[in-house]
Design a protein around this motif. Structure first.
Motif, PDB file in Angstrom:
ATOM      1  N   TYR A 176       0.854  -1.186   0.000  1.00 35.81           N
ATOM      2  CA  TYR A 176       0.000   0.000   0.000  1.00 35.81           C
ATOM      3  C   TYR A 176       0.893   1.241   0.000  1.00 35.81           C
ATOM      4  O   TYR A 176       2.021   1.217   0.510  1.00 35.81           O
ATOM      5  CB  TYR A 176      -0.881   0.042   1.255  1.00 35.81           C
ATOM      6  N   GLN A 179       0.852   5.518   0.948  1.00 34.11           N
ATOM      7  CA  GLN A 179       0.127   6.547   1.696  1.00 34.11           C
ATOM      8  C   GLN A 179       0.713   7.923   1.370  1.00 34.11           C
ATOM      9  O   GLN A 179       1.886   8.173   1.632  1.00 34.11           O
ATOM     10  CB  GLN A 179       0.222   6.270   3.196  1.00 34.11           C
ATOM     11  N   ARG A 223      -3.812  11.504   3.411  1.00 40.25           N
ATOM     12  CA  ARG A 223      -4.716  10.642   2.643  1.00 40.25           C
ATOM     13  C   ARG A 223      -4.631   9.220   3.170  1.00 40.25           C
ATOM     14  O   ARG A 223      -3.684   8.838   3.828  1.00 40.25           O
ATOM     15  CB  ARG A 223      -4.365  10.686   1.160  1.00 40.25           C
ATOM     16  N   GLY A 224      -5.637   8.447   2.858  1.00 45.76           N
ATOM     17  CA  GLY A 224      -5.662   7.053   3.307  1.00 45.76           C
ATOM     18  C   GLY A 224      -4.704   6.191   2.515  1.00 45.76           C
ATOM     19  O   GLY A 224      -4.078   6.614   1.553  1.00 45.76           O
ATOM     20  N   LEU A 225      -4.610   4.955   2.929  1.00 45.74           N
ATOM     21  CA  LEU A 225      -3.772   3.983   2.246  1.00 45.74           C
ATOM     22  C   LEU A 225      -4.392   3.606   0.907  1.00 45.74           C
ATOM     23  O   LEU A 225      -5.589   3.338   0.821  1.00 45.74           O
ATOM     24  CB  LEU A 225      -3.629   2.732   3.102  1.00 45.74           C
ATOM     25  N   PHE A 252      -4.190   0.879  -2.263  1.00 46.57           N
ATOM     26  CA  PHE A 252      -3.723  -0.441  -2.657  1.00 46.57           C
ATOM     27  C   PHE A 252      -2.883  -0.349  -3.920  1.00 46.57           C
ATOM     28  O   PHE A 252      -3.267   0.310  -4.885  1.00 46.57           O
ATOM     29  CB  PHE A 252      -4.934  -1.344  -2.883  1.00 46.57           C
TER      30      PHE A 252
END
Lengths: 113, 114
Positions: free
Chosen positions: B36, B38, B42-44, B46
């Protein structure tokens, strides 16, 4: 399509207060996960739902933490009597099935003063 | 018990050069492996996964990773780095049976220098 959403994006509270963090997973995803990420660390598992039931809550640090997913979609993570050590980013993720990749929301940054 | 090690906190590479971000893992049974990325605030996101089959896995944004069972490694690679690849990268593992949650490494900060 819409991704995983989390509200609020930021939450500041005082020690001893109660907080609720909300997660809206991707539509149709049956598996939902909560993780906690502290500064400089990778996410740490808290709890996993398959449908409405908590299939694995082994990551919850103590009984002040609780999560629900009553209709198999939206989930709420609840923290009672917050402590300064609870300050972290709380991440929610969902997956179509339990063995698929997990898609993460932007997180809720919790600060306990 | 599952665990992931990312031995490098920081990796610097010049733009256009190949990059490698290292990951080794420990798991009971067969592993499911993930990378992942990041970005700040912000979020992780994929990037790619290994479940079974070909040891070389191709993912988003030109990234690939090679599963090496004997070395218990899953290093992330890209032939030519871009400045926009600068971010925090996490390797994660779970066992193919049992617990479904992911175990993450501590992350590697990649900086691509123009």
């Amino acid at each position: 399509g819409a991704g995983v959403s989390q509200t609020p994006s930021n939450k500041v509270t005082e020690k001893g207060k109660y907080v609720e963090l909300r997660c809206d997973p991707i539509s149709g995803h049956t598996a939902l996960y909560w993780y906690r990420q502290s500064l400089g660390q990778g996410p740490e598992f808290l709890i996993y739902f398959q449908g409405t039931g908590a299939a694995d809550d082994s990551g919850l640090p103590n009984d002040r933490f609780f999560a629900v997913r009553p209709e198999g979609s939206v989930s709420t993570l609840k923290i009672q009597r917050t402590e300064r050590g609870d300050s972290a980013v709380y991440l929610c993720a969902s997956s179509f099935q339990e063995y698929n990749e997990q898609f993460f929301g932007p997180g809720t940054r919790l600060t306990v003063l | 018990a599952q665990s992931v090690a990312q031995p490098e906190d920081q990796v610097n590479v010049a733009e256009g050069n190949p990059l490698t971000v290292k990951c080794t893992y420990s798991v009971s049974g067969n592993p499911y492996l993930f990378w992942y990325v990041q970005y700040p605030n912000r979020g992780l996101q994929f990037l790619l996964k290994y479940i079974t089959g070909d040891n070389l896995v191709k993912g988003s944004y030109g990234f690939e990773a090679e599963f090496n069972k004997s070395q218990t490694s899953f290093h992330l690679k890209k032939p030519s780095a871009l400045v926009s690849d600068s971010a925090l990268y996490f390797c994660a593992v779970r066992a193919s049976t049992g617990a479904n949650n992911l175990f993450f490494g501590t992350g590697t900060r990649l900086t691509v220098i123009p």
